[in-house]
Design a protein around this motif. Structure first.
Motif, PDB file in Angstrom:
ATOM      1  N   ALA A 272      14.501  19.425  14.115  1.00 19.89           N
ATOM      2  CA  ALA A 272      14.321  18.038  14.533  1.00 19.89           C
ATOM      3  C   ALA A 272      13.399  17.293  13.576  1.00 19.89           C
ATOM      4  CB  ALA A 272      13.761  17.986  15.955  1.00 19.89           C
ATOM      5  N   TYR A 273      12.332  17.952  13.147  1.00 20.93           N
ATOM      6  CA  TYR A 273      11.378  17.325  12.232  1.00 20.93           C
ATOM      7  C   TYR A 273      12.022  17.040  10.879  1.00 20.93           C
ATOM      8  CZ  TYR A 273       6.969  16.609   9.714  1.00 20.93           C
ATOM      9  OH  TYR A 273       5.946  16.085   8.964  1.00 20.93           O
ATOM     10  N   ALA A 274      12.764  18.001  10.364  1.00 21.19           N
ATOM     11  CA  ALA A 274      13.361  17.870   9.031  1.00 21.19           C
ATOM     12  C   ALA A 274      14.374  16.739   8.954  1.00 21.19           C
ATOM     13  CB  ALA A 274      14.029  19.183   8.628  1.00 21.19           C
ATOM     14  N   SER A 275      14.977  16.394  10.110  1.00 25.03           N
ATOM     15  CA  SER A 275      16.015  15.368  10.094  1.00 25.03           C
ATOM     16  C   SER A 275      15.480  13.982   9.753  1.00 25.03           C
ATOM     17  CB  SER A 275      16.721  15.324  11.452  1.00 25.03           C
ATOM     18  OG  SER A 275      15.850  14.842  12.461  1.00 25.03           O
ATOM     19  N   SER A 276      14.166  13.787   9.862  1.00 25.11           N
ATOM     20  CA  SER A 276      13.613  12.454   9.609  1.00 25.11           C
ATOM     21  C   SER A 276      12.364  12.485   8.734  1.00 25.11           C
ATOM     22  CB  SER A 276      13.281  11.759  10.940  1.00 25.11           C
ATOM     23  OG  SER A 276      12.369  12.541  11.697  1.00 25.11           O
TER      24      SER A 276
ATOM     25  N   SER B 120      10.550  13.980   4.755  1.00 28.84           N
ATOM     26  CA  SER B 120      10.828  14.381   3.380  1.00 28.84           C
ATOM     27  C   SER B 120      10.760  15.903   3.239  1.00 28.84           C
ATOM     28  CB  SER B 120       9.809  13.742   2.442  1.00 28.84           C
ATOM     29  OG  SER B 120       8.518  14.311   2.656  1.00 28.84           O
ATOM     30  N   LEU B 121      11.224  16.387   2.084  1.00 27.91           N
ATOM     31  CA  LEU B 121      11.148  17.824   1.813  1.00 27.91           C
ATOM     32  C   LEU B 121       9.703  18.302   1.831  1.00 27.91           C
ATOM     33  CD1 LEU B 121      12.275  20.565   0.960  1.00 27.91           C
ATOM     34  CD2 LEU B 121      12.276  19.750  -1.414  1.00 27.91           C
ATOM     35  N   ALA B 122       8.821  17.547   1.184  1.00 32.12           N
ATOM     36  CA  ALA B 122       7.418  17.964   1.138  1.00 32.12           C
ATOM     37  C   ALA B 122       6.816  18.035   2.539  1.00 32.12           C
ATOM     38  CB  ALA B 122       6.611  16.994   0.262  1.00 32.12           C
ATOM     39  N   GLU B 123       7.112  17.034   3.358  1.00 33.98           N
ATOM     40  CA  GLU B 123       6.608  17.031   4.733  1.00 33.98           C
ATOM     41  C   GLU B 123       7.204  18.175   5.534  1.00 33.98           C
ATOM     42  OE1 GLU B 123       5.838  12.276   5.563  1.00 33.98           O
ATOM     43  OE2 GLU B 123       7.906  13.017   5.474  1.00 33.98           O
ATOM     44  N   THR B 124       8.468  18.448   5.300  1.00 30.20           N
ATOM     45  CA  THR B 124       9.132  19.526   6.021  1.00 30.20           C
ATOM     46  C   THR B 124       8.580  20.889   5.624  1.00 30.20           C
ATOM     47  OG1 THR B 124      11.161  18.224   6.242  1.00 30.20           O
ATOM     48  CG2 THR B 124      11.372  20.609   6.489  1.00 30.20           C
ATOM     49  N   LEU B 125       8.285  21.057   4.337  1.00 30.42           N
ATOM     50  CA  LEU B 125       7.677  22.316   3.887  1.00 30.42           C
ATOM     51  C   LEU B 125       6.324  22.538   4.560  1.00 30.42           C
ATOM     52  CD1 LEU B 125       8.538  22.154   0.089  1.00 30.42           C
ATOM     53  CD2 LEU B 125       9.427  23.807   1.743  1.00 30.42           C
ATOM     54  N   ALA B 126       5.549  21.472   4.692  1.00 26.30           N
ATOM     55  CA  ALA B 126       4.249  21.584   5.365  1.00 26.30           C
ATOM     56  C   ALA B 126       4.442  21.942   6.837  1.00 26.30           C
ATOM     57  CB  ALA B 126       3.479  20.272   5.224  1.00 26.30           C
ATOM     58  N   LYS B 127       5.449  21.345   7.465  1.00 27.55           N
ATOM     59  CA  LYS B 127       5.739  21.650   8.872  1.00 27.55           C
ATOM     60  C   LYS B 127       6.186  23.098   9.028  1.00 27.55           C
ATOM     61  CE  LYS B 127       6.251  20.329  13.182  1.00 27.55           C
ATOM     62  NZ  LYS B 127       5.094  19.894  13.997  1.00 27.55           N
ATOM     63  N   GLU B 128       7.025  23.554   8.122  1.00 27.89           N
ATOM     64  CA  GLU B 128       7.471  24.946   8.174  1.00 27.89           C
ATOM     65  C   GLU B 128       6.286  25.906   8.069  1.00 27.89           C
ATOM     66  OE1 GLU B 128      12.022  24.710   6.380  1.00 27.89           O
ATOM     67  OE2 GLU B 128      10.371  25.338   5.077  1.00 27.89           O
ATOM     68  N   ALA B 129       5.361  25.585   7.174  1.00 27.29           N
ATOM     69  CA  ALA B 129       4.184  26.446   7.010  1.00 27.29           C
ATOM     70  C   ALA B 129       3.356  26.479   8.292  1.00 27.29           C
ATOM     71  CB  ALA B 129       3.332  25.948   5.836  1.00 27.29           C
ATOM     72  N   GLU B 130       3.179  25.312   8.895  1.00 21.67           N
ATOM     73  CA  GLU B 130       2.415  25.220  10.152  1.00 21.67           C
ATOM     74  C   GLU B 130       3.075  26.052  11.250  1.00 21.67           C
ATOM     75  OE1 GLU B 130       2.286  22.009  13.723  1.00 21.67           O
ATOM     76  OE2 GLU B 130       2.210  21.186  11.691  1.00 21.67           O
ATOM     77  N   LEU B 131       4.389  25.902  11.377  1.00 23.42           N
ATOM     78  CA  LEU B 131       5.113  26.624  12.425  1.00 23.42           C
ATOM     79  C   LEU B 131       5.136  28.128  12.151  1.00 23.42           C
ATOM     80  CD1 LEU B 131       8.097  24.148  12.951  1.00 23.42           C
ATOM     81  CD2 LEU B 131       6.212  24.579  14.535  1.00 23.42           C
ATOM     82  N   GLN B 132       5.251  28.490  10.872  1.00 23.43           N
ATOM     83  CA  GLN B 132       5.302  29.913  10.538  1.00 23.43           C
ATOM     84  C   GLN B 132       3.992  30.608  10.886  1.00 23.43           C
ATOM     85  OE1 GLN B 132       7.856  31.701  10.394  1.00 23.43           O
ATOM     86  NE2 GLN B 132       8.617  31.597   8.287  1.00 23.43           N
ATOM     87  N   VAL B 133       2.873  29.918  10.651  1.00 18.03           N
ATOM     88  CA  VAL B 133       1.581  30.486  11.044  1.00 18.03           C
ATOM     89  C   VAL B 133       1.522  30.667  12.555  1.00 18.03           C
ATOM     90  CG1 VAL B 133      -0.899  30.007  11.186  1.00 18.03           C
ATOM     91  CG2 VAL B 133       0.333  29.619   9.042  1.00 18.03           C
ATOM     92  N   ARG B 134       2.008  29.654  13.277  1.00 16.45           N
ATOM     93  CA  ARG B 134       1.972  29.721  14.741  1.00 16.45           C
ATOM     94  C   ARG B 134       2.830  30.871  15.264  1.00 16.45           C
ATOM     95  NH1 ARG B 134       4.183  24.548  17.565  1.00 16.45           N
ATOM     96  NH2 ARG B 134       6.134  25.696  17.811  1.00 16.45           N
TER      97      ARG B 134
END
Length: 262
Positions: free
Chosen positions: A217-221, A223-237
């Motif tokens: 859902a996040y990636a759909s709206s 940027s790639l850079a923002e999505t990479l940061a979100k992925e990192a956050e979620l992966q830690v969680r």
């Protein structure tokens, strides 16, 4: 609880069934309130690790109950459409934002908001006799239940515009080709197949599934850079979850992991 929506939980799977078969599961006020509240209940229920949404009878859901809607229009005019904010929006958000996977078992026609609810689910198992129809323009309305957001992401902007401007019945085989359906099965096997898919998800890593939904859902709206940061956050969680440790240990031992949902 209303009789128009059934709710059953078994071994981590919540089955939510629209139960107005004589009305093709059309959405009157009672059903909309019951569905909204039932989905919220499933989201909050720690015993639930996946949800199956389906219907009884010939239809999955044909959308708004137009007989009831006619009376509402006569009483309050455009105010009758307040149901979008009060019911359709919360239902769609409950499905799309559910912190666990949601499977639609599309047993028959899914039209209007009914199609929107199916599109908001994570996976659609569709009977070979079923069909989708946006139907909004046919009753001189615009899209609701998230269809203007979900449909372009499933089929692309051009096809979405075609299906919305020229509503028609999209049968199961075409729905699979377009991407509206993930799997098409004989109608006689729909209940068993949809349940099996949902049960498999109920046995999986629930926290990881929730993070995958959030990431998509996040990636759909963003940027790639923002999505990479979100992925990192979620992966830690998710990396701190019990299920991640279970999966890694099982992999090392060459065993099948038995996930707990935590």
């Amino acid at each position: 609880m209303s009789d128009t929506v059934r709710y059953e939980v078994s071994e981590g799977l919540a089955t939510v069934t629209l139960n107005r078969p004589d009305a093709m599961n059309a959405l009157d006020d009672e059903t909309k309130v019951a569905l909204r509240d039932t989905l919220r209940r499933a989201a909050d229920d720690e015993a639930v690790r996946a949800v199956l949404l389906t219907g009884t009878g010939r239809a999955f859901c044909v959308g708004q109950d137009l007989k009831e809607h006619t009376g509402s229009l006569q009483r309050s005019g455009g105010g009758a459409l307040n149901t979008v904010e009060e019911h359709y929006n919360p239902i769609t958000l409950a499905l799309a934002g559910m912190p666990k996977p949601v499977v639609a078992g599309v047993n028959g026609v899914a039209a209007g908001a009914g199609a929107g609810f199916a599109f908001a689910c994570d996976y659609r198992v569709v009977a070979d006799t079923a069909a989708f129809n946006t139907s909004f323009a046919g009753v001189a309305l615009t899209a609701d239940s998230g269809v203007s957001w979900t449909l372009p992401r499933l089929v692309g902007p051009s096809r979405a515009a075609d299906l919305l401007l020229f509503p028609r019945s999209v049968k199961a085989a075409e729905a699979l080709e377009l991407g509206l359906a993930n799997r098409v099965v004989p109608a006689s096997e729909l209940a068993a197949e949809a349940s099996a898919v949902a049960r498999r998800l109920a046995e999986g890593p629930t926290a990881a599934y929730a993070a995958l939904k959030e990431s998509l859902a996040y990636a759909s709206s963003h940027s790639l850079a923002e999505t990479l940061a979100k992925e990192a956050e979620l992966q830690v969680r998710v990396g701190g979850s019990a299920d991640h440790r279970i999966a890694v240990e099982a992999f090392v031992k060459k065993e099948k992991p038995r996930f707990t949902g935590r």
